[in-house]
Design a protein around this motif. Structure first.
Motif, PDB file in Angstrom:
ATOM      1  N   UNK A 131     -10.304 -30.728  -2.956  1.00 23.48           N
ATOM      2  CA  UNK A 131     -11.145 -29.903  -3.829  1.00 23.48           C
ATOM      3  C   UNK A 131     -12.588 -30.374  -3.690  1.00 23.48           C
ATOM      4  N   UNK A 132     -13.493 -29.465  -3.290  1.00 25.40           N
ATOM      5  CA  UNK A 132     -14.863 -29.819  -2.964  1.00 25.40           C
ATOM      6  C   UNK A 132     -15.873 -29.213  -3.924  1.00 25.40           C
ATOM      7  N   UNK A 191     -16.504 -34.427  -5.914  1.00 25.43           N
ATOM      8  CA  UNK A 191     -17.373 -33.619  -6.780  1.00 25.43           C
ATOM      9  C   UNK A 191     -18.860 -33.799  -6.511  1.00 25.43           C
ATOM     10  N   UNK A 192     -19.236 -34.682  -5.590  1.00 25.23           N
ATOM     11  CA  UNK A 192     -20.653 -34.973  -5.368  1.00 25.23           C
ATOM     12  C   UNK A 192     -21.235 -34.118  -4.248  1.00 25.23           C
ATOM     13  N   UNK A 193     -20.945 -32.828  -4.299  1.00 25.96           N
ATOM     14  CA  UNK A 193     -21.432 -31.913  -3.261  1.00 25.96           C
ATOM     15  C   UNK A 193     -21.956 -30.651  -3.942  1.00 25.96           C
ATOM     16  N   UNK A 194     -23.272 -30.514  -4.121  1.00 28.33           N
ATOM     17  CA  UNK A 194     -23.836 -29.358  -4.827  1.00 28.33           C
ATOM     18  C   UNK A 194     -23.567 -28.050  -4.087  1.00 28.33           C
ATOM     19  N   UNK A 195     -23.342 -26.990  -4.821  1.00 24.73           N
ATOM     20  CA  UNK A 195     -23.089 -25.674  -4.255  1.00 24.73           C
ATOM     21  C   UNK A 195     -24.289 -25.213  -3.441  1.00 24.73           C
ATOM     22  N   UNK A 233     -15.644 -21.122   1.598  1.00 28.38           N
ATOM     23  CA  UNK A 233     -16.252 -20.924   2.919  1.00 28.38           C
ATOM     24  C   UNK A 233     -17.368 -21.925   3.224  1.00 28.38           C
ATOM     25  N   UNK A 234     -18.185 -22.297   2.245  1.00 31.57           N
ATOM     26  CA  UNK A 234     -19.345 -23.157   2.508  1.00 31.57           C
ATOM     27  C   UNK A 234     -18.971 -24.613   2.668  1.00 31.57           C
ATOM     28  N   UNK A 235     -18.748 -25.288   1.556  1.00 32.20           N
ATOM     29  CA  UNK A 235     -18.355 -26.684   1.598  1.00 32.20           C
ATOM     30  C   UNK A 235     -17.006 -26.858   2.295  1.00 32.20           C
TER      31      UNK A 235
END
Length: 298
Positions: A131-132, A191-195, A233-235
């Motif tokens: 989960x990203x 969880x440390x990956x901003x949209x 699709x992104x992360x």
């Protein structure tokens, strides 16, 4: 332009290969990866609603313009009810060397798709979920689909058995029960990956890739890894491309980044959404290349 983080000198055998057009190849030095081709030059391969002839699917799409490519979409066999239909916004994704169904890329579950999500996990016998995204990032990005202790989602009983906080992600062990059978699923929340953005450094992402490698026992390696962010699709695309790129570098000493992204977008439209994510992919693979010991495998 964002400055690249300092890294060790590149090994002589390492090359990052970036294709231009259909017949010209350019080998880039890993020290000059800031100037990469914009991702907008790669066809997005988004699916239009008219091309997805599945009645009622719109109520199960988090984003109305991000739809699964029909030829690779996951179809639910429905352990619970044939009346529910087979639709879930998810695609099988090829892995290293074109291996089929290595990943499933999907959107973050919605309130009305949580049981569908677990149906898919059960059907595909997946033992690992990545989960990203956070549940909330200004607005809802994903609903919580696992319990604090124990809960029921459709015909599936989920029990949270243990939880371990790592510096950059959380690892949970979940027991998933359907009728008389119970399976273990590992859930990793990064969880440390901003949209629509990128992490501050590539190190945490590479450590997540290493976590995946350590998690895959031989029996589980033939089953898809379920990966999602919010849209899927992104992360999600960036993580899958990073792992495939690491595998290429380890085996061959070079990586075709553009080829990886093109393959991903054939399986699910729009994989890797922004130029920043594309540049970050280059940075992550450059860092991985600099860390490779010795010569590549023959």
């Amino acid at each position: 332009m964002t400055q690249l983080p300092p890294r060790a000198p590149a090994k002589k055998h390492v090359r990052l290969q970036e294709r231009r057009g259909s017949s010209v190849a350019l080998v880039l030095d890993v020290q000059s990866l800031g100037a990469v081709e914009p991702i907008c030059s790669i066809p997005s391969n988004f699916v239009s609603p008219e091309d997805l002839d599945i009645p009622g699917h719109t109520s199960k799409d988090r984003y109305k313009t991000i739809l699964p490519n029909p030829q690779s979409r996951v179809c639910l066999g429905r352990a619970q009810s044939q009346q529910e239909g087979d639709y879930i916004n998810a695609n099988y994704i090829r892995g290293y060397d074109g291996q089929e169904k290595v990943y499933i890329a999907t959107q973050g579950p919605m309130p009305n798709t949580v049981s569908d999500f677990w149906e898919m996990v059960w059907q595909e016998e997946a033992s690992l979920i990545i989960m990203l995204t956070q549940l909330q990032e200004g607005k809802e990005k994903c609903v919580r689909y696992w319990p604090t202790k124990e809960d029921t989602y459709g015909p599936f009983r989920i029990c949270s058995q243990e939880e371990e906080e790592r510096p950059e992600y959380t690892v949970r062990r979940l027991a998933v029960q359907h009728q008389e059978e119970c399976r273990s699923v590992k859930h990793v929340l990064f969880s440390a990956w901003p949209d629509h953005q990128t992490p501050e450094s590539a190190g945490p992402l590479l450590r997540l890739v290493a976590e995946v490698e350590d998690s895959l026992e031989p029996a589980a390696s033939a089953r898809p890894i379920v990966i999602h962010c919010s849209a899927g699709i992104g992360r999600t695309g960036c993580f899958i491309a990073t792992r495939i790129g690491c595998q290429q570098l380890k085996a061959r000493g070079e990586v075709d980044i553009l080829g990886i992204v093109c393959q991903l977008r054939l399986d699910r439209g729009g994989m890797i959404q922004t130029t920043e994510q594309y540049q970050f992919l280059h940075r992550a693979l450059a860092l991985y290349a600099a860390q490779l010991p010795g010569e590549p495998s023959p």
